[in-house]
Design a protein around this motif. Structure first.
Motif, PDB file in Angstrom:
ATOM      1  N   ILE A   1     -10.638  12.642  -4.904  1.00  0.00           N
ATOM      2  CA  ILE A   1     -10.780  11.655  -5.979  1.00  0.00           C
ATOM      3  C   ILE A   1      -9.538  10.774  -6.046  1.00  0.00           C
ATOM      4  N   SER A   2      -8.380  11.392  -5.956  1.00  0.00           N
ATOM      5  CA  SER A   2      -7.122  10.643  -5.980  1.00  0.00           C
ATOM      6  C   SER A   2      -7.003   9.736  -4.765  1.00  0.00           C
ATOM      7  N   GLN A   3      -7.282  10.253  -3.584  1.00  0.00           N
ATOM      8  CA  GLN A   3      -7.102   9.490  -2.355  1.00  0.00           C
ATOM      9  C   GLN A   3      -8.096   8.333  -2.233  1.00  0.00           C
ATOM     10  N   LEU A   4      -9.299   8.503  -2.739  1.00  0.00           N
ATOM     11  CA  LEU A   4     -10.273   7.412  -2.709  1.00  0.00           C
ATOM     12  C   LEU A   4      -9.766   6.201  -3.482  1.00  0.00           C
ATOM     13  N   SER A   5      -9.064   6.463  -4.569  1.00  0.00           N
ATOM     14  CA  SER A   5      -8.580   5.341  -5.379  1.00  0.00           C
ATOM     15  C   SER A   5      -7.417   4.609  -4.716  1.00  0.00           C
ATOM     16  N   TYR A   6      -6.791   5.206  -3.696  1.00  0.00           N
ATOM     17  CA  TYR A   6      -5.873   4.429  -2.859  1.00  0.00           C
ATOM     18  C   TYR A   6      -6.639   3.269  -2.219  1.00  0.00           C
ATOM     19  N   ILE A   7      -7.847   3.568  -1.739  1.00  0.00           N
ATOM     20  CA  ILE A   7      -8.652   2.563  -1.054  1.00  0.00           C
ATOM     21  C   ILE A   7      -9.122   1.504  -2.043  1.00  0.00           C
ATOM     22  N   VAL A   8      -9.580   1.942  -3.228  1.00  0.00           N
ATOM     23  CA  VAL A   8     -10.024   1.001  -4.250  1.00  0.00           C
ATOM     24  C   VAL A   8      -8.852   0.139  -4.717  1.00  0.00           C
ATOM     25  N   LEU A   9      -7.699   0.759  -4.906  1.00  0.00           N
ATOM     26  CA  LEU A   9      -6.508   0.010  -5.309  1.00  0.00           C
ATOM     27  C   LEU A   9      -6.150  -1.039  -4.264  1.00  0.00           C
ATOM     28  N   GLY A  10      -6.202  -0.662  -2.982  1.00  0.00           N
ATOM     29  CA  GLY A  10      -5.897  -1.613  -1.922  1.00  0.00           C
ATOM     30  C   GLY A  10      -6.845  -2.794  -1.933  1.00  0.00           C
ATOM     31  N   ALA A  11      -8.134  -2.524  -2.209  1.00  0.00           N
ATOM     32  CA  ALA A  11      -9.102  -3.622  -2.306  1.00  0.00           C
ATOM     33  C   ALA A  11      -8.751  -4.540  -3.468  1.00  0.00           C
ATOM     34  N   MET A  12      -8.351  -3.968  -4.603  1.00  0.00           N
ATOM     35  CA  MET A  12      -8.040  -4.764  -5.787  1.00  0.00           C
ATOM     36  C   MET A  12      -6.731  -5.545  -5.648  1.00  0.00           C
ATOM     37  N   LEU A  13      -5.854  -5.110  -4.756  1.00  0.00           N
ATOM     38  CA  LEU A  13      -4.635  -5.892  -4.522  1.00  0.00           C
ATOM     39  C   LEU A  13      -4.996  -7.283  -3.996  1.00  0.00           C
TER      40      LEU A  13
ATOM     41  N   LEU B   1      -0.339  -0.122   2.209  1.00  0.00           N
ATOM     42  CA  LEU B   1      -0.667  -0.163   0.786  1.00  0.00           C
ATOM     43  C   LEU B   1       0.582  -0.410  -0.056  1.00  0.00           C
ATOM     44  N   ALA B   2       1.686   0.248   0.306  1.00  0.00           N
ATOM     45  CA  ALA B   2       2.942   0.045  -0.422  1.00  0.00           C
ATOM     46  C   ALA B   2       3.408  -1.406  -0.306  1.00  0.00           C
ATOM     47  N   LEU B   3       3.299  -1.976   0.901  1.00  0.00           N
ATOM     48  CA  LEU B   3       3.660  -3.386   1.081  1.00  0.00           C
ATOM     49  C   LEU B   3       2.741  -4.277   0.244  1.00  0.00           C
ATOM     50  N   GLY B   4       1.473  -3.901   0.161  1.00  0.00           N
ATOM     51  CA  GLY B   4       0.525  -4.689  -0.613  1.00  0.00           C
ATOM     52  C   GLY B   4       0.854  -4.722  -2.090  1.00  0.00           C
ATOM     53  N   THR B   5       1.361  -3.614  -2.637  1.00  0.00           N
ATOM     54  CA  THR B   5       1.715  -3.602  -4.065  1.00  0.00           C
ATOM     55  C   THR B   5       2.811  -4.619  -4.362  1.00  0.00           C
ATOM     56  N   LEU B   6       3.735  -4.819  -3.429  1.00  0.00           N
ATOM     57  CA  LEU B   6       4.842  -5.757  -3.642  1.00  0.00           C
ATOM     58  C   LEU B   6       4.365  -7.213  -3.631  1.00  0.00           C
ATOM     59  N   ASP B   7       3.198  -7.465  -3.016  1.00  0.00           N
ATOM     60  CA  ASP B   7       2.646  -8.819  -2.965  1.00  0.00           C
ATOM     61  C   ASP B   7       1.554  -9.048  -4.001  1.00  0.00           C
ATOM     62  N   PHE B   8       1.323  -8.094  -4.891  1.00  0.00           N
ATOM     63  CA  PHE B   8       0.254  -8.212  -5.881  1.00  0.00           C
ATOM     64  C   PHE B   8       0.483  -9.427  -6.770  1.00  0.00           C
ATOM     65  N   SER B   9      -0.597 -10.130  -7.071  1.00  0.00           N
ATOM     66  CA  SER B   9      -0.484 -11.383  -7.817  1.00  0.00           C
ATOM     67  C   SER B   9      -0.299 -11.185  -9.312  1.00  0.00           C
ATOM     68  N   GLY B  10      -0.420  -9.936  -9.781  1.00  0.00           N
ATOM     69  CA  GLY B  10      -0.304  -9.666 -11.206  1.00  0.00           C
ATOM     70  C   GLY B  10       1.130  -9.669 -11.695  1.00  0.00           C
ATOM     71  N   PRO B  11       1.342  -9.271 -12.951  1.00  0.00           N
ATOM     72  CA  PRO B  11       2.685  -9.243 -13.530  1.00  0.00           C
ATOM     73  C   PRO B  11       3.631  -8.367 -12.714  1.00  0.00           C
ATOM     74  N   GLU B  12       4.912  -8.723 -12.725  1.00  0.00           N
ATOM     75  CA  GLU B  12       5.901  -7.974 -11.931  1.00  0.00           C
ATOM     76  C   GLU B  12       5.961  -6.514 -12.349  1.00  0.00           C
ATOM     77  N   GLY B  13       5.826  -6.259 -13.645  1.00  0.00           N
ATOM     78  CA  GLY B  13       5.844  -4.873 -14.112  1.00  0.00           C
ATOM     79  C   GLY B  13       4.715  -4.058 -13.516  1.00  0.00           C
ATOM     80  N   THR B  14       3.551  -4.683 -13.362  1.00  0.00           N
ATOM     81  CA  THR B  14       2.410  -3.991 -12.754  1.00  0.00           C
ATOM     82  C   THR B  14       2.684  -3.679 -11.296  1.00  0.00           C
ATOM     83  N   ARG B  15       3.319  -4.617 -10.582  1.00  0.00           N
ATOM     84  CA  ARG B  15       3.659  -4.378  -9.175  1.00  0.00           C
ATOM     85  C   ARG B  15       4.486  -3.109  -9.022  1.00  0.00           C
ATOM     86  N   TRP B  16       5.528  -3.008  -9.838  1.00  0.00           N
ATOM     87  CA  TRP B  16       6.399  -1.832  -9.740  1.00  0.00           C
ATOM     88  C   TRP B  16       5.670  -0.562 -10.175  1.00  0.00           C
TER      89      TRP B  16
END
Length: 492
Positions: free
Chosen positions: A311-323, A401-416
């Motif tokens: 369940i946890s690992q699947l949401s890595y994939i969903v999170l990556g899609a949402m980035l 995925l970690a690199l993708g979080t740093l490029d997320f278009s949302g607020p900087e606090g969300t990125r971190w």
């Protein structure tokens, strides 16, 4: 041979195999040989399709048009090709493993098991090659229905209760959320065809995009984003090869594959970024990653602990899609493959432990690694790949995925917050997974333990070895999955 013929063969061959297998109840040896031959044949067909994807222009086939403008159609694309490669290769591995497990564990209704497994794989191939949202939805439902009898395989009250949860959540979410989402897309755009960059830009008002995307995220219940996750631990009552089908080969991967495909080909990453739809929705996979890991730490039943890990690992994939950026999407696609081989290694090891040592709880595994060193070595390899450590394939998907979080278009606090979530989750992986082989190898074996405990039968060990070797191989040579993921997500 044209890729249309090969594509149809990939869908029909498992169905033909299921028909033949269903007639071989009185000849189990022949039944299992046929299963191995059909699964090998499917892998050969899929590899041929992969080669044709590289060398020839893909072709599309329309089987039917049940409603005007809505077709049942199939075509080859890079993301579907990757999913088909994963599923076909792991079906062969699971068939080898199951031939040892089902007999050693004295499971009943083995012919029904092999036949339904083949039907489920046929549905997976259809999902992989679906060329529009209607076709994807149709075979998504067929996959649910074909795996329900596998979840309730034992036929006892617990299995029936778990089956009701399984069917209720998956059918309820798809009919109550996925289907309305699909109808809204049709209403606004007049089409359900997959298209590079998406189809809703300029058709759906910006304020509709976030709630519409949410219908797909939660309507595709097989992705197990909380709170649509309860079916997955409930389904662990099934035999271990079915757990492998659920977690690695078919069901959950069909869910995250569908979300990634909807993200890329219905909404389009640019539209999601422009609308800001994922700025608040991304908290759902982020919290699922954390809560899934935390709950896993509390579970003493080994398969249930692995279920919450999934369940946890699947949401890595969903999170990556949402980035919705190149690195996040690449990591998301690659994690479908990396997690599949690692998690099937863990479930196969759990099945080997059950068959030979008759242990189901983590607290019972102390010292058992000295009796079953091969099994627990495989468990360790799968664990280290899930954590994302080199030299194992899981490192690459987590890196992107970690690199993708740093490029997320949302607020900087969300990125971190996203990056910290990935780091904390990896530490929690160590706490609830790595502790198992550590206790098995270095813990004290109880004095009253069965001194006759040994490794599982050879087919089980072969099934264990193959995905473990692939976990290491994918670190040094992540092709072809990297190339397919890169082409599918249009990473430049």
């Amino acid at each position: 041979m044209s890729n249309v013929v090969l594509m149809l063969s990939a869908i029909v061959l498992p169905l033909f195999g299921a028909l033949v297998i269903s007639r071989l109840d009185r000849t189990p040896n022949v039944r299992e040989v046929v299963t191995l031959l059909v699964s090998t044949g499917l892998l050969i067909v899929v590899i041929a399709l992969y080669n044709q994807l590289l060398d020839a222009a893909p072709q599309r086939i329309v089987l039917a048009e049940p409603f005007k403008g809505i077709t049942i159609a199939f075509a080859i694309n890079h993301l579907g090709m990757m999913f088909a490669l994963i599923a076909s290769s792991l079906w062969l591995v699971t068939s080898i493993y199951a031939s040892g497990y089902m007999r050693a564990h004295h499971e009943t209704h083995q012919t029904r098991f092999y036949a339904l497994f083949a039907i489920a794989i046929s549905a997976v191939m259809a999902i992989a090659f679906a060329d529009n949202l209607f076709t994807l939805f149709l075979f998504y439902e067929i996959l649910t229905l074909s795996t329900y009898p596998l979840v309730t395989h034992s036929g006892n009250d617990k299995a029936k209760r778990s089956g009701r949860i399984y069917l209720g959540i998956l059918m309820g979410s798809s009919i109550g959320l996925f289907l309305p989402g699909m109808l809204i897309v049709w209403h606004f755009t007049g089409t359900l065809e997959f298209q590079t960059g998406g189809i809703i830009a300029g058709h759906v008002p910006m304020h509709w995009i976030a709630p519409l995307y949410a219908l797909f995220i939660f309507g595709i219940g097989k992705a197990a984003v909380m709170p649509m996750h309860k079916w997955l631990p409930a389904a662990m009552v099934a035999p271990t090869p079915v757990s492998a089908l659920l977690h690695a080969v078919a069901v959950v991967k069909a869910g995250v594959f569908a979300i990634l495909k909807v993200t890329l080909l219905i909404f389009g990453p640019e539209t999601l970024v422009e609308s800001g739809a994922t700025h608040w929705l991304i908290w759902f996979p982020m919290l699922t990653i954390l809560f899934g890991s935390l709950i896993a730490m509390t579970r003493d039943n080994l398969k249930e602990r692995l279920a919450y890990s999934t369940i946890s690992q699947l949401s890595y994939i969903v999170l990556g899609a949402m980035l919705a950026n190149s690195m996040g999407l690449l990591g998301s696609a690659m994690h479908i493959a990396m997690h599949a081989f690692a998690k099937i290694s863990l479930f196969f090891a759990a099945g080997a432990i059950l068959v030979t040592a008759h242990k189901t709880k983590v607290s019972e595994l102390s010292g058992l690694g000295r009796k079953m060193p091969f099994t627990f070595t495989v468990f360790l390899i799968g664990t280290l790949s899930i954590i994302g450590l080199p030299p194992f394939g899981g490192m690459w998907s987590k890196w992107y995925l970690a690199l993708g979080t740093l490029d997320f278009s949302g607020p900087e606090g969300t990125r971190w917050a996203l990056l910290i979530t990935l780091m904390v989750s990896s530490l929690l992986n160590i706490a609830y997974l790595a502790i198992i082989p550590v206790k098995a190898f270095f813990g004290r074996l109880p004095e009253d333990s069965d001194t006759g405990i040994k490794e599982a039968p050879l087919p089980i060990l072969i099934g264990l070895a193959i995905p473990a070797v692939v976990c290491v191989y994918l670190f040094f040579y992540p092709e072809p999955f990297y190339a397919l993921a890169k082409a599918a997500t249009l990473v430049l």
